[in-house]
Scaffold this motif. Structure first.
Motif, PDB file in Angstrom:
ATOM      1  N   MET A 163      94.024 142.662 103.678  1.00 54.73           N
ATOM      2  CA  MET A 163      94.747 142.839 104.925  1.00 54.73           C
ATOM      3  C   MET A 163      93.890 142.482 106.124  1.00 54.73           C
ATOM      4  O   MET A 163      94.225 142.812 107.249  1.00 54.73           O
ATOM      5  CB  MET A 163      95.195 144.289 105.042  1.00 54.73           C
ATOM      6  N   ASP A 211      96.350 140.211 112.396  1.00 50.60           N
ATOM      7  CA  ASP A 211      97.649 140.709 112.010  1.00 50.60           C
ATOM      8  C   ASP A 211      98.735 140.404 113.034  1.00 50.60           C
ATOM      9  O   ASP A 211      99.907 140.474 112.732  1.00 50.60           O
ATOM     10  CB  ASP A 211      97.571 142.234 111.799  1.00 50.60           C
ATOM     11  N   ARG A 237     102.628 134.393 110.568  1.00 48.88           N
ATOM     12  CA  ARG A 237     102.217 133.383 109.577  1.00 48.88           C
ATOM     13  C   ARG A 237     103.401 132.828 108.787  1.00 48.88           C
ATOM     14  O   ARG A 237     103.205 132.094 107.827  1.00 48.88           O
ATOM     15  CB  ARG A 237     101.234 134.022 108.599  1.00 48.88           C
ATOM     16  N   THR A 238     104.626 133.199 109.164  1.00 52.08           N
ATOM     17  CA  THR A 238     105.785 132.754 108.385  1.00 52.08           C
ATOM     18  C   THR A 238     105.848 131.231 108.210  1.00 52.08           C
ATOM     19  O   THR A 238     106.032 130.761 107.079  1.00 52.08           O
ATOM     20  CB  THR A 238     107.080 133.282 109.020  1.00 52.08           C
ATOM     21  N   PHE A 252     103.265 130.152 105.607  1.00 52.46           N
ATOM     22  CA  PHE A 252     103.621 130.476 104.228  1.00 52.46           C
ATOM     23  C   PHE A 252     104.733 129.571 103.710  1.00 52.46           C
ATOM     24  O   PHE A 252     104.704 129.124 102.577  1.00 52.46           O
ATOM     25  CB  PHE A 252     104.055 131.948 104.128  1.00 52.46           C
ATOM     26  N   PHE A 253     105.690 129.290 104.599  1.00 49.57           N
ATOM     27  CA  PHE A 253     106.778 128.423 104.172  1.00 49.57           C
ATOM     28  C   PHE A 253     106.268 127.010 103.893  1.00 49.57           C
ATOM     29  O   PHE A 253     106.660 126.370 102.913  1.00 49.57           O
ATOM     30  CB  PHE A 253     107.884 128.403 105.235  1.00 49.57           C
ATOM     31  N   PHE A 289     104.628 126.926 100.601  1.00 50.54           N
ATOM     32  CA  PHE A 289     105.618 126.906  99.528  1.00 50.54           C
ATOM     33  C   PHE A 289     106.169 125.498  99.308  1.00 50.54           C
ATOM     34  O   PHE A 289     106.275 125.026  98.175  1.00 50.54           O
ATOM     35  CB  PHE A 289     106.763 127.880  99.858  1.00 50.54           C
ATOM     36  N   LEU A 294     103.707 123.479  97.510  1.00 51.58           N
ATOM     37  CA  LEU A 294     103.634 123.852  96.089  1.00 51.58           C
ATOM     38  C   LEU A 294     104.769 123.199  95.300  1.00 51.58           C
ATOM     39  O   LEU A 294     104.559 122.690  94.192  1.00 51.58           O
ATOM     40  CB  LEU A 294     103.711 125.379  95.950  1.00 51.58           C
ATOM     41  N   VAL A 295     105.976 123.198  95.883  1.00 56.92           N
ATOM     42  CA  VAL A 295     107.110 122.569  95.193  1.00 56.92           C
ATOM     43  C   VAL A 295     106.862 121.067  95.058  1.00 56.92           C
ATOM     44  O   VAL A 295     107.096 120.470  94.002  1.00 56.92           O
ATOM     45  CB  VAL A 295     108.425 122.853  95.947  1.00 56.92           C
ATOM     46  N   VAL A 302      97.811 129.094  96.274  1.00 54.96           N
ATOM     47  CA  VAL A 302      98.347 130.451  96.118  1.00 54.96           C
ATOM     48  C   VAL A 302      97.268 131.479  96.435  1.00 54.96           C
ATOM     49  O   VAL A 302      97.497 132.444  97.175  1.00 54.96           O
ATOM     50  CB  VAL A 302      98.899 130.660  94.689  1.00 54.96           C
ATOM     51  N   VAL A 303      96.065 131.266  95.884  1.00 51.93           N
ATOM     52  CA  VAL A 303      94.990 132.241  96.105  1.00 51.93           C
ATOM     53  C   VAL A 303      94.585 132.272  97.576  1.00 51.93           C
ATOM     54  O   VAL A 303      94.438 133.334  98.177  1.00 51.93           O
ATOM     55  CB  VAL A 303      93.771 131.903  95.216  1.00 51.93           C
ATOM     56  N   PHE A 317      98.688 132.882  99.849  1.00 55.50           N
ATOM     57  CA  PHE A 317      99.527 134.009  99.438  1.00 55.50           C
ATOM     58  C   PHE A 317      98.675 135.245  99.127  1.00 55.50           C
ATOM     59  O   PHE A 317      99.085 136.374  99.368  1.00 55.50           O
ATOM     60  CB  PHE A 317     100.372 133.635  98.218  1.00 55.50           C
ATOM     61  N   MET A 318      97.490 135.042  98.552  1.00 55.88           N
ATOM     62  CA  MET A 318      96.630 136.170  98.221  1.00 55.88           C
ATOM     63  C   MET A 318      95.584 136.419  99.318  1.00 55.88           C
ATOM     64  O   MET A 318      94.638 137.174  99.116  1.00 55.88           O
ATOM     65  CB  MET A 318      95.973 135.952  96.856  1.00 55.88           C
ATOM     66  N   HIS A 319      95.756 135.735 100.442  1.00 57.31           N
ATOM     67  CA  HIS A 319      94.981 135.997 101.667  1.00 57.31           C
ATOM     68  C   HIS A 319      93.492 135.716 101.565  1.00 57.31           C
ATOM     69  O   HIS A 319      92.723 136.226 102.373  1.00 57.31           O
ATOM     70  CB  HIS A 319      95.159 137.462 102.130  1.00 57.31           C
ATOM     71  N   PHE A 320      93.058 134.936 100.603  1.00 56.41           N
ATOM     72  CA  PHE A 320      91.617 134.701 100.479  1.00 56.41           C
ATOM     73  C   PHE A 320      91.056 133.935 101.675  1.00 56.41           C
ATOM     74  O   PHE A 320      89.872 134.014 101.969  1.00 56.41           O
ATOM     75  CB  PHE A 320      91.300 133.944  99.175  1.00 56.41           C
TER      76      PHE A 320
END
Lengths: 123, 435
Positions: A1, A5, A9-10, A13-14, A17, A20-21, A58-59, A62-65
């Motif tokens: 987290m 903040d 970030r929408t 993230f989109f 995605f 990725l597709v 993803v890492v 999505f996993m916030h690394f």
């Protein structure tokens, strides 16, 4: 987290995605494209590379690394290293797998159909 | 013991905790768990790689052979990726203190996960319906077309014919009982029916109304005879491979099969021509034999003993000739049936659907390395599906709660686990569907 903040970030993230597709479609295309790569092995390597890129995305996001502090290395790098070593250590087994077949196993093993004796035209 | 003293001193000591990592204990525990999961799937994928690439060149089943649809795998990948985004949105919403929005995103994630499992179940179903199971006795897969395979096909055909005969007898008995006839009549009719339905040895090519018996004769019975009688290893192998092709053509290389079918048709044609001329010769000989005693009877009648022995000799010859003729007629009928069958298979050509697809007879089929394929496919996808299920249970347990900022940490941990499951599938998809 950790991290910023207050930032929305929408869209990011989109975007990830969609990427990725697209990468999924890319590996699908690589697998089915005719004459793109001379060797099947090259196809496999490219597809694994694409998978690694997807996993990294993803890492990282999505996993916030991307925003995490350096504890992330402590918890992931040793296992990742061991995972890779394990897979690499199994590779000699690919070459020696059939060396340890029993006679029964060898007799019933799948084999490409090749018949060398006999004349096909005689009854 | 100085327990009392310990308690006393503890009241005065101020313990200060230093967190080992700048994250919550829950998140730390989850990342440690994910580290073990990385090792777990690395071991599985490593074993799969050894099994997959250790096979002889070109014997690993392609997706078409095992009825695996690549686009379904790609679709499932996208479903899972989408669910990864929705769970990220659920976490963001709960962090920003919008519990209703978080709940909607979490519900969508749950539905997408269920969708993934539904598609997976559909895929499993299509494997099962084709006899692709990880284990005998349900698995119908054999590694190569050999005598072991031939024996298995023969056994299955005999079972099918047995079931058919039994059904015919009970049907007939039921009809007789319903029509109000006596027990005696019912017994008689079922007995005669059972006798009549024994596989006829000679096949009338024109009235082969019973498909099962006709097909059994021209596939397994024919292959058994030819493999047993031929001294040519090449022909024996071709017979077995043609049998495997007629049952399950997906695993066969059409270029190779085309040549085999052509050679077999030519062999059948030649043999048939030979046998027909042989039969015609026999017929003329028998006709001559029948004519001879009549011709001799009109001539001298000197020695009765001589005449009797000559007559006996002619009789014996005639009987032997008739037996030979019957045997040749039987063989001709068999070869004619085979010619008819070969014409049918060749007419379909590469479009030949295979007996298992046409009739659901569940005949043993040749898929080289199909058993190893099934074991690895079901193990890897099954263990992944169990992980998906565990994630869905987590989402379902979380949904009844108010997903405000206080629950953001739980959602984050669950989301991290869910992303890991996604990453595993990212590697499984090309390995299982595209390689």
């Amino acid at each position: 987290m950790a991290g910023h903040d207050n930032v929305n970030r929408t869209p990011l993230f989109f975007g990830v995605f969609v990427l990725l597709v697209l990468l999924t479609l890319a590996s699908f295309w690589v697998a089915n494209a005719e004459g793109l790569f001379a060797l099947q092995q090259t196809k496999w390597q490219v597809m694994m590379g694409i998978s690694a890129a997807k996993a990294s995305l993803v890492v990282l996001f999505f996993m916030h690394f991307w925003w995490e502090r350096s504890w992330k290395y402590l918890l992931t790098l040793p296992t990742l290293l061991m995972a890779v070593i394990l897979v690499v250590a199994l590779i000699p087994d690919i070459l020696h797998r059939r060396a340890t077949y029993s006679d029964t196993r060898l007799n019933h093993a799948a084999a490409p159909a090749v018949v060398t004796e006999g004349n096909p035209e005689s009854p | 013991m100085d327990q009392a003293g310990h308690h006393q001193s503890a009241a005065h000591v101020e313990l200060s905790y230093q967190p080992c990592l700048p994250i919550s204990r829950g998140k730390l525990a989850l990342w440690l768990f994910l580290s073990t999961e990385i090792m777990f799937f690395a071991a599985l994928v490593g074993s799969y790689i050894v099994l997959r690439f250790g096979v002889p060149e070109g014997t690993w089943p392609t997706p078409k052979v095992v009825h695996l649809l690549e686009w379904v795998g790609a679709l499932n990948t996208c479903v899972l990726l989408l669910s990864s985004v929705t769970v990220v949105f659920a976490f963001e919403a709960s962090k920003q203190g919008r519990p209703q929005v978080a709940k909607k995103w979490l519900l969508l994630t749950l539905l997408l996960g269920l969708g993934f499992l539904g598609i997976k179940a559909g895929e499993y179903g299509s494997k099962f319906s084709h006899g692709i199971y990880p284990q005998r006795p349900r698995s119908l897969m054999y590694e190569r077309a050999d005598l072991n395979y031939l024996a298995a096909v023969k056994q299955r055909f005999n079972e099918l014919v047995g079931e058919r005969d039994k059904q015919a007898v009970t049907d007939q008995a039921g009809r007789v009982a319903a029509s109000g006839l006596g027990r005696e009549a019912a017994g008689d009719s079922s007995e005669s029916l059972a006798f009549g339905s024994v596989t006829p040895v000679v096949w009338d090519a024109e009235s082969a109304s019973d498909r099962l018996l006709f097909v059994r004769e021209n596939t397994v019975a024919w292959t058994e005879r030819r493999v047993g009688r031929s001294r040519n290893a090449f022909v024996q192998q071709e017979m077995l491979e043609i049998l495997a092709f007629t049952i399950y053509p997906e695993a066969a290389d059409w270029g190779r099969v085309e040549g085999m079918l052509g050679r077999e048709s030519r062999r059948v044609e030649q043999e048939l021509a030979e046998k027909v001329s042989n039969r015609d010769g026999l017929k003329t000989r028998l006709a001559n034999l029948a004519a001879e005693p009549a011709a001799g009877g009109e001539g001298e009648t000197t020695g009765q003993a001589d005449d009797a022995s000559a007559g006996a000799k002619t009789d014996a010859e005639r009987v032997a000739g008739e037996n030979e003729l019957a045997a040749v007629e039987l063989e001709i009928a068999q070869w004619q049936n085979r010619a008819k069958w070969m014409a049918e298979v060749q007419a379909a050509g590469p479009e030949w659907r295979g007996l298992n697809d046409q009739y659901h007879w569940e005949l043993p089929m040749v898929i080289p390395n199909g058993n190893t394929w099934a074991s690895t496919y079901f193990l890897l996808t099954g263990l992944h599906a169990i992980h998906v299920l565990a994630g869905l249970v987590g989402f379902a347990l979380l949904l009844p709660f108010t997903l405000d900022a206080g629950r953001a940490a739980v959602i984050e941990n669950l989301a991290l686990y869910w992303h890991f499951v996604d990453i595993v599938w990212i590697f499984l998809f090309p390995l299982l569907y595209l390689f």
